[in-house]
Design a protein around this motif. Structure first.
Motif, PDB file in Angstrom:
ATOM      1  N   ALA A 288       0.824  -1.219   0.000  1.00 61.80           N
ATOM      2  CA  ALA A 288       0.000   0.000   0.000  1.00 61.80           C
ATOM      3  C   ALA A 288       0.853   1.263   0.000  1.00 61.80           C
ATOM      4  CB  ALA A 288      -0.939  -0.010   1.202  1.00 61.80           C
ATOM      5  N   ILE A 289       1.999   1.231   0.682  1.00 61.00           N
ATOM      6  CA  ILE A 289       2.838   2.430   0.786  1.00 61.00           C
ATOM      7  C   ILE A 289       3.924   2.462  -0.293  1.00 61.00           C
ATOM      8  CG2 ILE A 289       2.399   2.627   3.256  1.00 61.00           C
ATOM      9  CD1 ILE A 289       5.195   1.510   3.769  1.00 61.00           C
ATOM     10  N   HIS A 290       3.958   1.436  -1.150  1.00 58.51           N
ATOM     11  CA  HIS A 290       4.899   1.369  -2.265  1.00 58.51           C
ATOM     12  C   HIS A 290       6.341   1.265  -1.769  1.00 58.51           C
ATOM     13  CE1 HIS A 290       6.507   2.707  -6.353  1.00 58.51           C
ATOM     14  NE2 HIS A 290       5.734   1.671  -6.602  1.00 58.51           N
ATOM     15  N   ARG A 291       6.532   0.438  -0.750  1.00 58.78           N
ATOM     16  CA  ARG A 291       7.884   0.164  -0.255  1.00 58.78           C
ATOM     17  C   ARG A 291       7.935  -1.298   0.193  1.00 58.78           C
ATOM     18  NH1 ARG A 291      12.192   3.542   2.113  1.00 58.78           N
ATOM     19  NH2 ARG A 291      13.657   2.151   3.180  1.00 58.78           N
ATOM     20  N   VAL A 292       8.276  -2.162  -0.719  1.00 59.54           N
ATOM     21  CA  VAL A 292       8.310  -3.598  -0.435  1.00 59.54           C
ATOM     22  C   VAL A 292       9.743  -3.999  -0.112  1.00 59.54           C
ATOM     23  CG1 VAL A 292       7.901  -5.903  -1.345  1.00 59.54           C
ATOM     24  CG2 VAL A 292       6.319  -4.030  -1.909  1.00 59.54           C
ATOM     25  N   GLN A 293       9.961  -4.438   1.105  1.00 65.29           N
ATOM     26  CA  GLN A 293      11.282  -4.928   1.512  1.00 65.29           C
ATOM     27  C   GLN A 293      11.077  -6.025   2.561  1.00 65.29           C
ATOM     28  OE1 GLN A 293      12.994  -1.088   2.752  1.00 65.29           O
ATOM     29  NE2 GLN A 293      12.743  -1.745   4.888  1.00 65.29           N
ATOM     30  N   LEU A 321      -0.496   3.837   9.202  1.00 60.67           N
ATOM     31  CA  LEU A 321      -0.497   3.558   7.766  1.00 60.67           C
ATOM     32  C   LEU A 321      -1.688   2.677   7.381  1.00 60.67           C
ATOM     33  CD1 LEU A 321       3.319   2.837   7.269  1.00 60.67           C
ATOM     34  CD2 LEU A 321       2.074   4.908   6.597  1.00 60.67           C
ATOM     35  N   PRO A 322      -2.012   2.606   6.097  1.00 59.32           N
ATOM     36  CA  PRO A 322      -3.147   1.778   5.666  1.00 59.32           C
ATOM     37  C   PRO A 322      -2.995   0.320   6.112  1.00 59.32           C
ATOM     38  CG  PRO A 322      -2.369   3.156   3.861  1.00 59.32           C
ATOM     39  CD  PRO A 322      -1.378   3.306   4.965  1.00 59.32           C
ATOM     40  N   HIS A 351      -0.910  12.584   7.740  1.00 63.90           N
ATOM     41  CA  HIS A 351      -1.539  12.559   6.421  1.00 63.90           C
ATOM     42  C   HIS A 351      -1.854  13.984   6.000  1.00 63.90           C
ATOM     43  CE1 HIS A 351      -3.396  10.615   3.054  1.00 63.90           C
ATOM     44  NE2 HIS A 351      -4.587  11.137   3.295  1.00 63.90           N
ATOM     45  N   LEU A 352      -1.042  14.515   5.093  1.00 67.37           N
ATOM     46  CA  LEU A 352      -1.195  15.895   4.613  1.00 67.37           C
ATOM     47  C   LEU A 352      -1.189  15.894   3.082  1.00 67.37           C
ATOM     48  CD1 LEU A 352       1.370  17.554   7.068  1.00 67.37           C
ATOM     49  CD2 LEU A 352      -1.129  17.641   7.248  1.00 67.37           C
ATOM     50  N   PRO A 353      -2.198  15.284   2.466  1.00 65.25           N
ATOM     51  CA  PRO A 353      -2.193  15.150   1.003  1.00 65.25           C
ATOM     52  C   PRO A 353      -2.265  16.486   0.279  1.00 65.25           C
ATOM     53  CG  PRO A 353      -4.314  14.492   1.923  1.00 65.25           C
ATOM     54  CD  PRO A 353      -3.386  14.676   3.076  1.00 65.25           C
ATOM     55  N   GLN A 354      -2.763  17.521   0.948  1.00 63.78           N
ATOM     56  CA  GLN A 354      -2.807  18.830   0.306  1.00 63.78           C
ATOM     57  C   GLN A 354      -1.406  19.406   0.133  1.00 63.78           C
ATOM     58  OE1 GLN A 354      -3.745  18.057   3.303  1.00 63.78           O
ATOM     59  NE2 GLN A 354      -3.219  19.635   4.806  1.00 63.78           N
ATOM     60  N   GLN A 355      -0.444  18.966   0.968  1.00 64.97           N
ATOM     61  CA  GLN A 355       0.932  19.426   0.851  1.00 64.97           C
ATOM     62  C   GLN A 355       1.815  18.439   0.095  1.00 64.97           C
ATOM     63  OE1 GLN A 355       2.765  20.927   4.500  1.00 64.97           O
ATOM     64  NE2 GLN A 355       0.780  21.288   5.416  1.00 64.97           N
ATOM     65  N   PHE A 356       1.540  17.140   0.243  1.00 69.33           N
ATOM     66  CA  PHE A 356       2.391  16.108  -0.341  1.00 69.33           C
ATOM     67  C   PHE A 356       1.530  15.228  -1.255  1.00 69.33           C
ATOM     68  CE2 PHE A 356       3.910  17.142   3.960  1.00 69.33           C
ATOM     69  CZ  PHE A 356       5.099  17.761   3.611  1.00 69.33           C
ATOM     70  N   LYS A 357       1.642  15.478  -2.543  1.00 62.01           N
ATOM     71  CA  LYS A 357       0.724  14.890  -3.510  1.00 62.01           C
ATOM     72  C   LYS A 357       0.771  13.364  -3.531  1.00 62.01           C
ATOM     73  CE  LYS A 357       0.666  18.895  -6.602  1.00 62.01           C
ATOM     74  NZ  LYS A 357       0.944  19.395  -7.984  1.00 62.01           N
ATOM     75  N   GLN A 359       0.917  11.339  -1.212  1.00 62.65           N
ATOM     76  CA  GLN A 359       0.078  10.741  -0.174  1.00 62.65           C
ATOM     77  C   GLN A 359      -1.343  10.481  -0.684  1.00 62.65           C
ATOM     78  OE1 GLN A 359       0.287  13.106   3.414  1.00 62.65           O
ATOM     79  NE2 GLN A 359       2.407  12.485   3.839  1.00 62.65           N
ATOM     80  N   ARG A 360      -1.713  11.123  -1.774  1.00 60.26           N
ATOM     81  CA  ARG A 360      -3.034  10.889  -2.355  1.00 60.26           C
ATOM     82  C   ARG A 360      -3.134   9.498  -2.987  1.00 60.26           C
ATOM     83  NH1 ARG A 360      -3.215  16.726  -5.562  1.00 60.26           N
ATOM     84  NH2 ARG A 360      -2.722  18.019  -3.730  1.00 60.26           N
ATOM     85  N   CYS A 361      -1.991   8.849  -3.171  1.00 59.43           N
ATOM     86  CA  CYS A 361      -1.987   7.502  -3.749  1.00 59.43           C
ATOM     87  C   CYS A 361      -2.297   6.429  -2.716  1.00 59.43           C
ATOM     88  CB  CYS A 361      -0.622   7.207  -4.378  1.00 59.43           C
ATOM     89  SG  CYS A 361      -0.163   8.319  -5.719  1.00 59.43           S
ATOM     90  N   LEU A 362      -2.304   6.781  -1.456  1.00 56.29           N
ATOM     91  CA  LEU A 362      -2.568   5.798  -0.408  1.00 56.29           C
ATOM     92  C   LEU A 362      -4.040   5.419  -0.394  1.00 56.29           C
ATOM     93  CD1 LEU A 362      -0.477   7.321   2.520  1.00 56.29           C
ATOM     94  CD2 LEU A 362       0.029   5.207   1.284  1.00 56.29           C
ATOM     95  N   PRO A 363      -4.358   4.187   0.002  1.00 55.98           N
ATOM     96  CA  PRO A 363      -5.768   3.809   0.176  1.00 55.98           C
ATOM     97  C   PRO A 363      -6.434   4.692   1.230  1.00 55.98           C
ATOM     98  CG  PRO A 363      -4.340   1.882   0.241  1.00 55.98           C
ATOM     99  CD  PRO A 363      -3.435   3.071   0.266  1.00 55.98           C
ATOM    100  N   ASP A 364      -7.749   4.754   1.178  1.00 58.05           N
ATOM    101  CA  ASP A 364      -8.498   5.635   2.091  1.00 58.05           C
ATOM    102  C   ASP A 364      -8.624   5.071   3.503  1.00 58.05           C
ATOM    103  OD1 ASP A 364      -8.912   7.515   0.101  1.00 58.05           O
ATOM    104  OD2 ASP A 364     -10.770   6.546  -0.577  1.00 58.05           O
ATOM    105  N   ASP A 365      -8.386   3.767   3.672  1.00 61.10           N
ATOM    106  CA  ASP A 365      -8.680   3.160   4.971  1.00 61.10           C
ATOM    107  C   ASP A 365      -7.513   3.311   5.955  1.00 61.10           C
ATOM    108  OD1 ASP A 365      -7.114   1.486   3.461  1.00 61.10           O
ATOM    109  OD2 ASP A 365      -7.938  -0.359   4.332  1.00 61.10           O
TER     110      ASP A 365
END
Length: 562
Positions: A288-293, A321-322, A351-357, A359-365
């Motif tokens: 969900a956060i686009h960091r697979v390790q 996080l989601p 969660h500040l999607p208005q400042q960091f675009k 973050q809008r890619c994260l799921p809503d939950d």
């Protein structure tokens, strides 16, 4: 103390009687029909825990953990077991008291009601004034004056190197970064860093001891090992590197791009501390956060660090996080505790999607307020039971780590990397957007690659904004720093350091603290202020009382405290 006589005349009528009673006698706070008894600062606290047990004796460390034999400070089982079982099942009690790892440390108290009430916007106070108060009127000439004064002092220095590049984007991230898969972009950047390091050394005095160094980003290991080595060599030519056993040279690494061979090479270059971004081991969260390790990747990095003599490893975790739940995150904590890093930074996701675009890619939950409190309860219960010392804010350390020892010795400090053990060093910042602190000035470099390159190519430094502290700023910085690092204030020490009458100078602030004292966040008597268990997680709120800029419009851009 004579300054407490006739105190009521110094406070607003609405707070006068309450504050007078609480400051003059230090034992009673009366408000409405409720009386709260608070111990004087000199009185032993009943909530101090008994001698701790050792719940981590069977922790797996493959014999490489340097402090297994001495790590015996866990939490008393009668208080932490209930919190662990409640949060692991996803339920949340209103208040959970977690016993401390040592009898000298106050327990943490998670009170959902208070966390909700005081979940306000506020700075993290890695500086004071914060970067929100930096202005464009401060420039290279102001910095040069501060540098000249620092040069005369000859004190050891600290260096921050910012590497903004990442080859992939993490959707939660709010760092200043440039996402690119083209490694060639690093060549031009490294060339400018070489130039900037030489110019900084010329201003501040070549040959001074470098006691502390931190590389952050972005992803510093985006650079090739050859590029990192060339920069370390440039730093060695300008400054005297401290002995390995006293220096703190750290670098943030991404285990996806820095394997065991890279770790061994970094150690050979002089780095003795690592910070690894883990966030969460749950595969669903990582997707969900686009960091697979995978865990195995982190374990290989950690094993390599210990095998080659890295002194301290920090893990970054994030809650909020989601898909995270107390039960799922408890599994991540199982893995973390088993790996036993020396330090942990456990951040609340903002969660500040208005400042960091991105973050809008994260799921809503995303976990809601009660779910985040439950996550926090789980984190505190598990880590303190495992023997970690709560340093402050979102930082934990093993009791034998230098960070915990510095707090116990009263030498802990805060700077732009968080908590630090080097309180007496001027900080040089190099690279795009980096921030330094020289004497009574803060200075920040250009925030874009283009303007950074143009400034360096023009023959000067890249400083575009900053602030020079006033006497009031210096005083408030000292007060806020002591609160953030030591969870207490000694009024007389502040008075002697700044030649003030604390009660007279901070009359309005002490009036505001009455509400926090009524809620059990702080205890105050004639000698000073102590942050109570319920206030330790809200220390930013307490510190904010002394922030003269807190009502500025800029502060509304800060993330919520929790």
């Amino acid at each position: 103390m004579s300054q407490f006589q006739g105190l009521s005349a110094r406070f607003d009528a609405g707070h006068g009687p309450t504050v007078v009673a609480w400051l003059e006698w230090g034992i009673t706070l009366v408000s409405g029909f409720v009386m709260h008894t608070l111990p004087p600062l000199s009185t032993p606290r009943a909530e101090d825990a008994p001698a701790p047990t050792n719940p981590t004796a069977d922790r797996k460390c493959q014999g490489t953990c340097p402090s297994c034999a001495s790590r015996g400070s866990g939490a008393s089982s009668d208080t932490s077991s209930d919190a662990s079982s409640n949060t692991a099942s996803g339920t949340s009690s209103a208040s959970a008291v977690i016993a401390p790892p040592t009898s000298k440390t106050l327990p943490l108290r998670v009170d959902a009601r208070l966390l909700g009430r005081y979940d306000v916007n506020g700075p993290r106070y890695t500086s004071y004034p914060t970067a929100l108060q930096f202005n464009d009127d401060f420039g290279a000439s102001d910095y040069a004056r501060a540098a000249a004064q620092s040069k005369r002092s000859g004190k050891p220095l600290s260096l921050y190197v910012h590497v903004p590049f990442c080859d992939t984007v993490c959707f939660y991230c709010a760092c200043t970064k440039i996402v690119t898969g083209n490694r060639a972009h690093a060549d031009a950047y490294v060339a400018r860093l070489h130039t900037e390091i030489a110019r900084q050394a010329s201003l501040l005095g070549a040959g001074r001891t470098l006691a502390q160094m931190h590389w952050g980003g972005g992803t510093p290991t985006f650079l090739s090992l050859e590029q990192i080595a060339s920069l370390v060599d440039a730093i060695r030519r300008q400054f005297v590197m401290a002995p390995d056993d006293s220096a703190e040279y750290s670098i943030e690494i991404d285990p996806r791009s820095a394997g065991p061979a890279s770790i061994r090479a970094l150690r050979a270059l002089g780095f003795n501390r690592l910070s690894i971004g883990v966030q969460d081991f749950d595969p669903r969260v990582q997707q969900a956060i686009h960091r697979v390790q995978p865990r195995a990747l982190v374990e290989a990095t950690l094993d390599a660090a210990r095998e080659c003599g890295i002194r301290s490893v920090n893990f970054d975790l994030i809650y909020g996080l989601p898909h995270q739940t107390p039960a799922s995150f408890s599994k991540t904590l199982d893995a973390v505790i088993e790996m036993a890093p020396e330090r942990l930074s456990v951040f609340s996701y903002a969660h500040l999607p208005q400042q960091f675009k991105m973050q809008r890619c994260l799921p809503d939950d995303l976990p809601a307020g009660p779910e985040k409190v439950a996550l926090l309860q789980t984190i505190i219960a598990r880590l303190t039971t495992a023997g970690y010392v709560y340093i402050g804010m979102d930082h934990f350390a093993r009791p034998d780590d230098e960070l915990a020892r510095a707090q116990a010795a009263g030498t802990l400090h805060r700077n732009f990397q968080g908590y630090s053990t080097r309180a007496d060093c001027d900080l040089i910042g190099v690279g795009m957007s980096s921030i330094g602190r020289i004497g009574d000035s803060y200075a920040q470099n250009a925030k874009t690659l283009k303007t950074y390159y143009e400034a360096i190519d023009a023959g000067g430094l890249a400083i575009t904004r900053g602030v020079r502290l006033t006497d009031d700023d210096r005083l408030r910085r000292d007060v806020i720093s002591r609160l953030m690092c030591h969870m207490s204030l000694n009024f007389e020490a502040i008075e002697q350091a700044h030649d003030i009458d604390f009660v007279a100078y901070f009359a309005a602030e002490l009036g505001e603290l009455a509400d926090l004292a009524e809620d059990g966040l702080v205890a105050i008597d004639a000698r000073g202020l102590r942050v109570l268990p319920a206030g330790r997680l809200l220390v930013r709120v307490i510190a904010q009382v002394f922030d003269s800029y807190r009502r500025s419009a800029a502060n509304a851009r800060c993330a919520k405290v929790m």
